[in-house]
Every structure is written in C-alpha cells, then in structure tokens.
Design a protein around this motif. Structure first.
Motif, PDB file in Angstrom:
ATOM      1  N   SER A 117       0.850  -1.187   0.000  1.00  0.00           N
ATOM      2  CA  SER A 117       0.000   0.000   0.000  1.00  0.00           C
ATOM      3  C   SER A 117       0.887   1.238   0.000  1.00  0.00           C
ATOM      4  O   SER A 117       2.092   1.160   0.236  1.00  0.00           O
ATOM      5  CB  SER A 117      -0.930   0.012   1.214  1.00  0.00           C
ATOM      6  N   TYR A 118       0.279   2.370  -0.269  1.00  0.00           N
ATOM      7  CA  TYR A 118       0.997   3.648  -0.174  1.00  0.00           C
ATOM      8  C   TYR A 118       0.054   4.690   0.396  1.00  0.00           C
ATOM      9  O   TYR A 118      -1.160   4.559   0.309  1.00  0.00           O
ATOM     10  CB  TYR A 118       1.565   4.078  -1.532  1.00  0.00           C
ATOM     11  N   GLU A 119       0.640   5.713   0.998  1.00  0.00           N
ATOM     12  CA  GLU A 119      -0.147   6.751   1.652  1.00  0.00           C
ATOM     13  C   GLU A 119      -0.532   7.818   0.639  1.00  0.00           C
ATOM     14  O   GLU A 119       0.275   8.224  -0.198  1.00  0.00           O
ATOM     15  CB  GLU A 119       0.669   7.378   2.790  1.00  0.00           C
ATOM     16  N   THR A 120      -1.757   8.269   0.712  1.00  0.00           N
ATOM     17  CA  THR A 120      -2.255   9.343  -0.146  1.00  0.00           C
ATOM     18  C   THR A 120      -3.152  10.249   0.683  1.00  0.00           C
ATOM     19  O   THR A 120      -3.563   9.883   1.787  1.00  0.00           O
ATOM     20  CB  THR A 120      -3.001   8.768  -1.372  1.00  0.00           C
ATOM     21  N   GLU A 121      -3.440  11.433   0.161  1.00  0.00           N
ATOM     22  CA  GLU A 121      -4.257  12.387   0.905  1.00  0.00           C
ATOM     23  C   GLU A 121      -5.552  12.655   0.152  1.00  0.00           C
ATOM     24  O   GLU A 121      -5.555  12.926  -1.037  1.00  0.00           O
ATOM     25  CB  GLU A 121      -3.481  13.696   1.098  1.00  0.00           C
ATOM     26  N   VAL A 122      -6.666  12.544   0.874  1.00  0.00           N
ATOM     27  CA  VAL A 122      -7.991  12.810   0.315  1.00  0.00           C
ATOM     28  C   VAL A 122      -8.706  13.750   1.273  1.00  0.00           C
ATOM     29  O   VAL A 122      -8.879  13.427   2.451  1.00  0.00           O
ATOM     30  CB  VAL A 122      -8.800  11.506   0.143  1.00  0.00           C
ATOM     31  N   PHE A 123      -9.117  14.920   0.799  1.00  0.00           N
ATOM     32  CA  PHE A 123      -9.795  15.936   1.625  1.00  0.00           C
ATOM     33  C   PHE A 123      -8.972  16.311   2.855  1.00  0.00           C
ATOM     34  O   PHE A 123      -9.515  16.539   3.936  1.00  0.00           O
ATOM     35  CB  PHE A 123     -11.183  15.473   2.081  1.00  0.00           C
ATOM     36  N   GLY A 124      -7.648  16.334   2.736  1.00  0.00           N
ATOM     37  CA  GLY A 124      -6.782  16.678   3.857  1.00  0.00           C
ATOM     38  C   GLY A 124      -6.588  15.559   4.863  1.00  0.00           C
ATOM     39  O   GLY A 124      -5.971  15.754   5.904  1.00  0.00           O
ATOM     40  N   ILE A 125      -7.105  14.363   4.568  1.00  0.00           N
ATOM     41  CA  ILE A 125      -6.971  13.210   5.462  1.00  0.00           C
ATOM     42  C   ILE A 125      -5.994  12.227   4.819  1.00  0.00           C
ATOM     43  O   ILE A 125      -6.132  11.881   3.641  1.00  0.00           O
ATOM     44  CB  ILE A 125      -8.332  12.515   5.676  1.00  0.00           C
ATOM     45  N   LYS A 126      -5.000  11.784   5.580  1.00  0.00           N
ATOM     46  CA  LYS A 126      -4.053  10.799   5.065  1.00  0.00           C
ATOM     47  C   LYS A 126      -4.667   9.405   5.186  1.00  0.00           C
ATOM     48  O   LYS A 126      -5.080   8.989   6.268  1.00  0.00           O
ATOM     49  CB  LYS A 126      -2.737  10.859   5.834  1.00  0.00           C
ATOM     50  N   VAL A 127      -4.760   8.712   4.050  1.00  0.00           N
ATOM     51  CA  VAL A 127      -5.303   7.351   4.013  1.00  0.00           C
ATOM     52  C   VAL A 127      -4.355   6.467   3.222  1.00  0.00           C
ATOM     53  O   VAL A 127      -3.515   6.953   2.470  1.00  0.00           O
ATOM     54  CB  VAL A 127      -6.723   7.304   3.385  1.00  0.00           C
ATOM     55  N   ARG A 128      -4.504   5.157   3.391  1.00  0.00           N
ATOM     56  CA  ARG A 128      -3.659   4.199   2.676  1.00  0.00           C
ATOM     57  C   ARG A 128      -4.441   3.626   1.499  1.00  0.00           C
ATOM     58  O   ARG A 128      -5.567   3.146   1.675  1.00  0.00           O
ATOM     59  CB  ARG A 128      -3.200   3.095   3.615  1.00  0.00           C
ATOM     60  N   ASN A 129      -3.848   3.708   0.330  1.00  0.00           N
ATOM     61  CA  ASN A 129      -4.429   3.110  -0.868  1.00  0.00           C
ATOM     62  C   ASN A 129      -3.770   1.745  -1.049  1.00  0.00           C
ATOM     63  O   ASN A 129      -2.577   1.647  -1.296  1.00  0.00           O
ATOM     64  CB  ASN A 129      -4.181   4.003  -2.081  1.00  0.00           C
ATOM     65  N   HIS A 130      -4.535   0.685  -0.871  1.00  0.00           N
ATOM     66  CA  HIS A 130      -3.988  -0.670  -0.961  1.00  0.00           C
ATOM     67  C   HIS A 130      -3.823  -1.066  -2.421  1.00  0.00           C
ATOM     68  O   HIS A 130      -4.636  -0.711  -3.262  1.00  0.00           O
ATOM     69  CB  HIS A 130      -4.902  -1.667  -0.257  1.00  0.00           C
ATOM     70  N   THR A 131      -2.767  -1.825  -2.708  1.00  0.00           N
ATOM     71  CA  THR A 131      -2.521  -2.282  -4.081  1.00  0.00           C
ATOM     72  C   THR A 131      -2.582  -3.803  -4.201  1.00  0.00           C
ATOM     73  O   THR A 131      -2.738  -4.322  -5.294  1.00  0.00           O
ATOM     74  CB  THR A 131      -1.148  -1.791  -4.577  1.00  0.00           C
ATOM     75  N   GLU A 132      -2.454  -4.513  -3.082  1.00  0.00           N
ATOM     76  CA  GLU A 132      -2.516  -5.976  -3.100  1.00  0.00           C
ATOM     77  C   GLU A 132      -2.957  -6.473  -1.726  1.00  0.00           C
ATOM     78  O   GLU A 132      -2.577  -5.909  -0.705  1.00  0.00           O
ATOM     79  CB  GLU A 132      -1.139  -6.550  -3.448  1.00  0.00           C
ATOM     80  N   CYS A 133      -3.772  -7.540  -1.698  1.00  0.00           N
ATOM     81  CA  CYS A 133      -4.306  -8.074  -0.438  1.00  0.00           C
ATOM     82  C   CYS A 133      -3.935  -9.535  -0.249  1.00  0.00           C
ATOM     83  O   CYS A 133      -3.686 -10.251  -1.219  1.00  0.00           O
ATOM     84  CB  CYS A 133      -5.828  -7.990  -0.430  1.00  0.00           C
ATOM     85  N   HIS A 134      -3.926  -9.963   1.009  1.00  0.00           N
ATOM     86  CA  HIS A 134      -3.762 -11.381   1.337  1.00  0.00           C
ATOM     87  C   HIS A 134      -4.294 -11.623   2.746  1.00  0.00           C
ATOM     88  O   HIS A 134      -4.567 -10.694   3.485  1.00  0.00           O
ATOM     89  CB  HIS A 134      -2.301 -11.813   1.216  1.00  0.00           C
ATOM     90  N   CYS A 135      -4.445 -12.889   3.108  1.00  0.00           N
ATOM     91  CA  CYS A 135      -4.892 -13.258   4.451  1.00  0.00           C
ATOM     92  C   CYS A 135      -3.658 -13.432   5.329  1.00  0.00           C
ATOM     93  O   CYS A 135      -2.758 -14.190   4.979  1.00  0.00           O
ATOM     94  CB  CYS A 135      -5.695 -14.553   4.412  1.00  0.00           C
ATOM     95  N   SER A 136      -3.623 -12.712   6.446  1.00  0.00           N
ATOM     96  CA  SER A 136      -2.468 -12.773   7.337  1.00  0.00           C
ATOM     97  C   SER A 136      -2.919 -12.554   8.781  1.00  0.00           C
ATOM     98  O   SER A 136      -4.107 -12.468   9.064  1.00  0.00           O
ATOM     99  CB  SER A 136      -1.453 -11.705   6.919  1.00  0.00           C
ATOM    100  N   THR A 137      -1.941 -12.442   9.678  1.00  0.00           N
ATOM    101  CA  THR A 137      -2.210 -12.261  11.103  1.00  0.00           C
ATOM    102  C   THR A 137      -3.105 -11.052  11.354  1.00  0.00           C
ATOM    103  O   THR A 137      -2.906  -9.998  10.766  1.00  0.00           O
ATOM    104  CB  THR A 137      -0.882 -12.068  11.867  1.00  0.00           C
ATOM    105  N   CYS A 138      -4.069 -11.210  12.234  1.00  0.00           N
ATOM    106  CA  CYS A 138      -4.978 -10.115  12.593  1.00  0.00           C
ATOM    107  C   CYS A 138      -4.296  -9.204  13.609  1.00  0.00           C
ATOM    108  O   CYS A 138      -3.892  -9.663  14.668  1.00  0.00           O
ATOM    109  CB  CYS A 138      -6.275 -10.662  13.192  1.00  0.00           C
TER     110      CYS A 138
END
Length: 124
Positions: free
Chosen positions: A98-119
């Motif tokens: 993932s990488y960090e991006t800003e939307v409406f002045g809020i920093k959020v993470r835009n995910h690029t790939e998913c998997h099942c891992s430790t909670c």
C-alpha cells in the motif's frame, strides 16, 4: 359395495401419500448444496472505497479469511493467567502492499494488493 368404497379410500390415501412424498423430495433436491459457513462474506480482495473515491479511485482490502474456534486443551489451560474454555485462531484480510495518499486533507492508505495474514486490529 363396501369393498369398493374401502378400495377407493385406500387408493386416495396412497395417492395423497405419493404426492406428499414427491413434494418433499422436490424440496430436498432443490435445497442448495453450498458451503454456507462463509455465507454473506466474499473472498479477501481489493474493493473500491466509495467514501474516499470522490476525486480519484481509492482501493482497500475487504473480505473474509480463515477463522475457527475449538475447546482449549487442558495443558494449555493450566498455563493461562485467565483460563478460557474456547481458543480461536483467525487470519484477516490485510494489505500486502500500500501507499499513503491524501484525500480531503486526510491521510489514508491506498492498498494495491491483499492477502490473508495475522490479525492486528480486531472489530469489537
């Protein structure tokens, strides 16, 4: 004459029983043969986040992974500070990249790939 009436009642009764049996077999056969343990929860994948996707698309990991619960073994129970009868294991749908991006002045993470891992974060 009495024999004919008795015979007619027997045929009607048999016909009704046969009709009921065929209806029950139809209902049983039309019942879905799916694994219903994950019903209502799709596989772990990237999905568009509609809340933050107004200016540009933002994707986040959503879905279900593995989880199970079972009775705690007696040996493990003796080592617990607070003994619990049920032990659970789970993996969560998390971002692999993932990488960090800003939307409406809020920093959020835009995910690029998913998997099942430790909670790491559990919903309460």
């Amino acid at each position: 004459m009495a024999n004919a009436a008795t015979m007619m009642g027997s045929v009607t009764s048999s016909g009704l029983c046969l009709l009921l049996m065929s209806f029950l077999l139809y209902v049983a056969d039309s019942y879905p043969n799916n694994d219903l343990s994950n019903m209502g929860c799709e596989e772990c994948t990237l999905r568009r986040n509609n809340v933050f996707s107004s200016t540009r698309p933002l994707y986040q990991c959503m879905g279900c992974c593995f989880s199970r619960a079972y009775p705690t073994p007696l040996g493990a129970m003796k080592t617990m500070l607070v003994p619990k009868n049920i032990t659970s294991e789970a993996t969560c749908c998390v971002a692999k990249h993932s990488y960090e991006t800003e939307v409406f002045g809020i920093k959020v993470r835009n995910h690029t790939e998913c998997h099942c891992s430790t909670c790491y974060f559990h919903k309460i």
